[in-house]
Design a protein around this motif. Structure first.
Motif, PDB file in Angstrom:
ATOM      1  N   THR A  63     -11.484  -4.109  -2.257  1.00  0.00           N
ATOM      2  CA  THR A  63     -10.479  -3.711  -1.264  1.00  0.00           C
ATOM      3  C   THR A  63      -9.876  -2.342  -1.620  1.00  0.00           C
ATOM      4  O   THR A  63      -9.784  -1.448  -0.778  1.00  0.00           O
ATOM      5  CB  THR A  63      -9.359  -4.777  -1.172  1.00  0.00           C
ATOM      6  N   THR A 118     -12.628   0.554  -1.590  1.00  0.00           N
ATOM      7  CA  THR A 118     -13.109   0.873  -0.247  1.00  0.00           C
ATOM      8  C   THR A 118     -12.042   1.682   0.493  1.00  0.00           C
ATOM      9  O   THR A 118     -12.332   2.682   1.142  1.00  0.00           O
ATOM     10  CB  THR A 118     -13.436  -0.428   0.528  1.00  0.00           C
ATOM     11  N   ARG A 119     -10.800   1.256   0.346  1.00  0.00           N
ATOM     12  CA  ARG A 119      -9.708   1.990   1.013  1.00  0.00           C
ATOM     13  C   ARG A 119      -9.644   3.450   0.555  1.00  0.00           C
ATOM     14  O   ARG A 119      -9.382   4.344   1.354  1.00  0.00           O
ATOM     15  CB  ARG A 119      -8.371   1.291   0.709  1.00  0.00           C
ATOM     16  N   TYR A 120      -9.871   3.665  -0.748  1.00  0.00           N
ATOM     17  CA  TYR A 120      -9.706   5.016  -1.295  1.00  0.00           C
ATOM     18  C   TYR A 120     -11.036   5.699  -1.629  1.00  0.00           C
ATOM     19  O   TYR A 120     -11.064   6.637  -2.438  1.00  0.00           O
ATOM     20  CB  TYR A 120      -8.807   4.959  -2.535  1.00  0.00           C
ATOM     21  N   ASP A 146      -0.648   4.815  -1.176  1.00  0.00           N
ATOM     22  CA  ASP A 146      -1.058   5.736  -0.107  1.00  0.00           C
ATOM     23  C   ASP A 146      -0.343   7.085  -0.250  1.00  0.00           C
ATOM     24  O   ASP A 146      -0.948   8.145  -0.067  1.00  0.00           O
ATOM     25  CB  ASP A 146      -0.739   5.142   1.271  1.00  0.00           C
ATOM     26  N   TRP A 154       0.803  -1.229   0.000  1.00  0.00           N
ATOM     27  CA  TRP A 154       0.000   0.000   0.000  1.00  0.00           C
ATOM     28  C   TRP A 154       0.831   1.272   0.000  1.00  0.00           C
ATOM     29  O   TRP A 154       0.321   2.348  -0.323  1.00  0.00           O
ATOM     30  CB  TRP A 154      -0.903   0.040   1.241  1.00  0.00           C
TER      31      TRP A 154
END
Ligand code: G3I
Length: 353
Positions: A137, A140-142, A90, A86
């Motif tokens: 995944t 949802t994270r971003y 990130d 990540w």
């Protein structure tokens, strides 16, 4: 009391005036001009770029969207099934947010740069589960941080038929439906794109195949918002701007956005002044379409400098494809785009940016 209020009001007025003067006097940059005109002007960046002060300065001054050139590709983001890398993603997402830029994701479904466990998929069920997990995944994270995604990339052969990929072989004909539905469910606000190359002309086998594919997806209510024309073009082959414009329009009739997603214009090296002039004209014609077709207000370049370019390795004998040279000096094509965006009218209604 009254004096205190008057004093406070005066202070507020001074502060507002200072902001007004600062805004009015701020030098118009490429990024601020594109923003003002409601047009996306994006650039593909490498993971290291957002750590390099020289590169950061150019990106911030010029662009209002970044897209990871390689960082989100399966092999880089998730090299083994249990390990998510990540940190680079990130860092890019954080960089975009900190600098008021939008961010685009690239890409989930592709036939290149997959990790070995993806290429080794065998059954429909395991392929669907993995694809859905990947999309869910990441998105949802971003959520709320990445505005748009190339959900699928380069799914067609040159004759307009579906490319033989691990996704087609394992899942079958509905793999795009599954991917786009997973993407919409994960982040309903993200714009979802189908992206390809050599798809920009109406009347070509691939261009028409791409149109029919997008139309069929729309007819089946697959949640797709737009199509991407990569536009890795050659200065040596004249651009058929009229054809591209009318192609963009037929996607508008389907209710789809059309983004120019990976623009570069390669020319033979060493560069001659004539070729550089032709290159400038191609960039100019492309931006003209993006500025004047209401569903096409998105122009993304695939890297900004010849210093870090995929072109020389992929097309020996060609190079100098980007807006800045190896010394990061702007080229005539850049100056032409700058002049165009300065003169462009503000949109009557808000664009897609
Ligand atoms: O990072 C490794 C490095 O550690 C290693 O030493 C070196 C040796 O080959 O390879 C490096 O990785 C390369 C990577 O770019 C980063 O530079 C890969 O080999 C190379 O295959 C990869 O090429 C990228 C290519 O997609 C394949 O993923 C290009 O940079 C990138 O510009 C290109 O982008 C594609 C779009 O995603 C889709 N449309 C076409 C476009 C151009 O091919």
């Amino acid at each position: 009391m009254r004096n205190r209020l008057t004093h406070r009001a005066f202070t507020v007025m001074i502060a507002l005036a200072a902001v007004f003067v600062a805004t009015a006097c701020a030098k118009p940059t490429m990024a601020s001009q594109f923003g003002k005109k409601g047009v996306t002007f994006g650039v593909a960046v490498q993971a290291a770029d957002v750590l390099d002060p020289k590169c950061v300065a150019v990106v911030k001054e010029n662009f209002n969207l970044i897209v990871p050139e390689n960082t989100m590709k399966w092999r880089n983001l998730r090299p083994t099934k249990g390990f998510w890398n990540w940190s680079d993603m990130d860092a890019m997402v954080k960089f975009a947010a900190a600098n008021g830029m939008a961010m685009k994701g690239h890409t989930f479904v592709w036939h290149q740069q997959n990790a070995p466990y993806v290429d080794g998929l065998k059954t429909r069920d395991e392929a669907i589960a993995l694809l859905q997990e990947q999309i869910t995944t990441v998105m949802t994270r971003y959520k709320g941080k990445i505005r748009e995604y190339d959900v699928a990339n380069e799914v067609l052969n040159e004759d307009g038929t579906m490319r033989d990929t691990v996704w087609l072989r394992t899942i079958g004909d509905d793999y795009l439906d599954i991917a786009f539905k997973a993407a919409r469910a994960a982040d309903p606000d993200a714009k979802l794109y189908l992206n390809d190359y050599n798809n920009e002309y109406e009347g070509s086998a691939k261009g028409d195949g791409f149109y029919e594919l997008a139309k069929a997806l729309k007819q089946r209510n697959v949640p797709i918002d737009g199509v991407g024309f990569q536009l890795h073009v050659m200065g040596t082959a004249p651009l058929n701007a009229d054809n591209l414009r009318s192609n963009v329009r037929r996607f508008a009739e389907l209710g789809l956005l059309a983004s120019f997603t990976e623009v570069d214009v390669r020319i033979p090296v060493p560069v001659t002044p004539e070729m550089e002039a032709t290159q400038t004209e191609v960039y100019r014609q492309l931006l003209d379409i993006a500025l004047t077709e209401p569903n096409a207000r998105s122009f993304i370049v695939w890297g900004y400098t010849d210093k870090r370019s995929w072109i020389p390795a992929a097309f020996p004998g060609f190079g100098s494809a980007h807006l800045f040279d190896r010394a990061e000096k702007s080229k005539p094509a850049y100056e032409a785009l700058k002049e165009m965006i300065l003169k462009a009218p503000k949109p009557a209604s808000p664009g897609q940016n």
